[in-house]
Design a protein around this motif. Structure first.
Motif, short mmCIF file in Angstrom:
data_model
loop_
_atom_site.label_atom_id
_atom_site.label_comp_id
_atom_site.label_asym_id
_atom_site.label_seq_id
_atom_site.Cartn_x
_atom_site.Cartn_y
_atom_site.Cartn_z
N LEU A 101 14.14 53.73 45.56
CA LEU A 101 13.73 55.11 45.81
C LEU A 101 14.60 55.89 46.79
O LEU A 101 14.82 57.07 46.59
CB LEU A 101 12.28 55.11 46.31
N PHE A 102 15.08 55.27 47.87
CA PHE A 102 15.85 56.02 48.88
C PHE A 102 17.11 55.25 49.26
O PHE A 102 17.08 54.02 49.37
CB PHE A 102 15.03 56.27 50.14
N ASP A 103 18.19 55.97 49.52
CA ASP A 103 19.40 55.34 50.00
C ASP A 103 19.54 55.48 51.51
O ASP A 103 20.56 55.09 52.09
CB ASP A 103 20.64 55.91 49.31
N ALA A 104 18.53 56.02 52.16
CA ALA A 104 18.51 56.12 53.61
C ALA A 104 17.06 56.24 54.06
O ALA A 104 16.19 56.65 53.28
CB ALA A 104 19.33 57.31 54.10
N ASP A 105 16.81 55.91 55.30
CA ASP A 105 15.46 55.99 55.86
C ASP A 105 15.26 57.37 56.47
O ASP A 105 15.97 57.76 57.39
CB ASP A 105 15.28 54.90 56.92
N TYR A 106 14.29 58.10 55.94
CA TYR A 106 14.08 59.46 56.42
C TYR A 106 13.44 59.50 57.80
O TYR A 106 13.46 60.54 58.46
CB TYR A 106 13.23 60.27 55.43
N TRP A 107 12.90 58.38 58.27
CA TRP A 107 12.36 58.35 59.64
C TRP A 107 13.49 58.35 60.67
O TRP A 107 13.40 59.03 61.68
CB TRP A 107 11.49 57.11 59.83
N VAL A 108 14.53 57.56 60.41
CA VAL A 108 15.62 57.44 61.39
C VAL A 108 16.87 58.19 60.96
O VAL A 108 17.88 58.16 61.65
CB VAL A 108 15.95 55.95 61.65
N CYS A 109 16.81 58.85 59.78
CA CYS A 109 17.92 59.65 59.28
C CYS A 109 19.19 58.82 59.10
O CYS A 109 20.29 59.22 59.53
CB CYS A 109 18.20 60.84 60.20
#
Length: 307
Positions: A101-109
């Motif tokens: 689903l994501f290629d990065a963690d949106y919590w830690v950017c």
């Protein structure tokens, strides 16, 4: 086709100067029952500080390097009910299609987290009875990221309803595309047999489950089979592979990369090996639906049935 990737956070083994100011926080739960106004700007700031301060705790390992402990699943703890419902659906779709689903963690950017990770609440605005917006800065690897949090008041507190207004639309689009992929996958349900010369004939039976396509049979006809076959379909490509669950026979391997051609056959590449086979196979493959329904008197010399 949407692309999705699993996040793996790894520790940074060096120290950096702090890029931002980490706001002191109090545990929000201690304010329960004290009559505090949870719709005040001060409370919302404190709520966001508490959330972001809890994401990671830093320690030092036995070799003197920085190490950290991440908060397990902050989405379930700090995001709204509707956000988590959409996230769960999108994750389920991604599992069915073999995507992430994501290629990065949106919590830690970012994909990783650094010792200088911190945050600062810049502004709280547009407060209503049920919604609010927080403008936040996140610092990671000395990089500054602007994050706009949409908040929803439910269950007696504020929960994050979206990040930069991006995730919920992305989840809905992922789910929409996943439903279209699922409809395409239904056309693949049935028995598929290998068409070719001088090769073992493969029989692949597919059925639809609530988790997507499943291989109920993956056999070289009347000779040997694969017992831990996993299937993913992304609306274009069908992947079939033997999982690592076959501990008794790890040499049993099959990899199929297939797609439908203009004739309605599944065509692509195949690699297979099996403990009961004197040699493996690597090369092109053509599978035809219901191919074996018109055959009888199967023999060990499977090339007798080649077209």
């Amino acid at each position: 086709m949407f692309i999705v990737v699993i996040l793996t956070l790894t520790a940074c083994s060096h120290k950096t100067d702090k890029a931002g100011v980490q706001t002191d926080s109090q545990v929000v739960d201690t304010l329960a029952g004290t009559g505090v106004d949870r719709h005040s700007e001060a409370y919302i700031r404190q709520r966001i500080d508490s959330i972001y301060n809890s994401l990671v705790s830093w320690t030092t390992d036995e070799n003197g390097y920085d190490d950290f402990v991440l908060l397990p699943n902050p989405d379930s703890l700090y995001c709204s009910s509707r956000y988590n419902a959409l996230l769960a659906q999108a994750l389920e779709v991604s599992e069915q299609t073999g995507d992430i689903l994501f290629d990065a963690d949106y919590w830690v950017c970012g994909q990783d987290i650094s010792r200088d990770f911190s945050h600062k609440v810049e502004k709280v605005r547009d407060i209503t009875d049920s919604t609010a917006v927080v403008e936040l800065k996140v610092y990671n690897f000395s990089n500054e990221h602007d994050v706009e949090l949409t908040l929803l008041f439910e269950r007696g507190d504020w929960y994050i309803d979206d990040f930069n207004g991006d995730n919920q639309p992305y989840f809905r689009e992922t789910i929409k595309e996943g439903l279209m992929v699922r409809e395409k996958a239904r056309s693949l349900v049935g028995s598929w047999g290998w068409v070719g010369e001088n090769c073992p004939e493969l029989l692949l039976d597919l059925e639809m489950t609530d988790k997507g396509l499943k291989a109920t049979q993956c056999d070289v006809y009347r000779m040997y089979g694969f017992d831990h076959t996993q299937v993913t379909f992304n609306g274009d490509l069908l992947y079939v592979a033997e999982s690592d669950g076959d501990e008794l026979s790890p040499e049993n391997q099959i990899y199929l990369h297939l797609q439908l051609d203009e004739r309605g056959d599944l065509v692509g590449s195949c690699t297979l090996s099996h403990r009961l086979a004197s040699k493996g196979y690597e090369g092109p493959i053509r599978l035809r639906k219901d191919y074996f329904m018109y055959r009888d008197g199967a023999q060990k010399t499977l090339s007798d049935y080649a077209e």
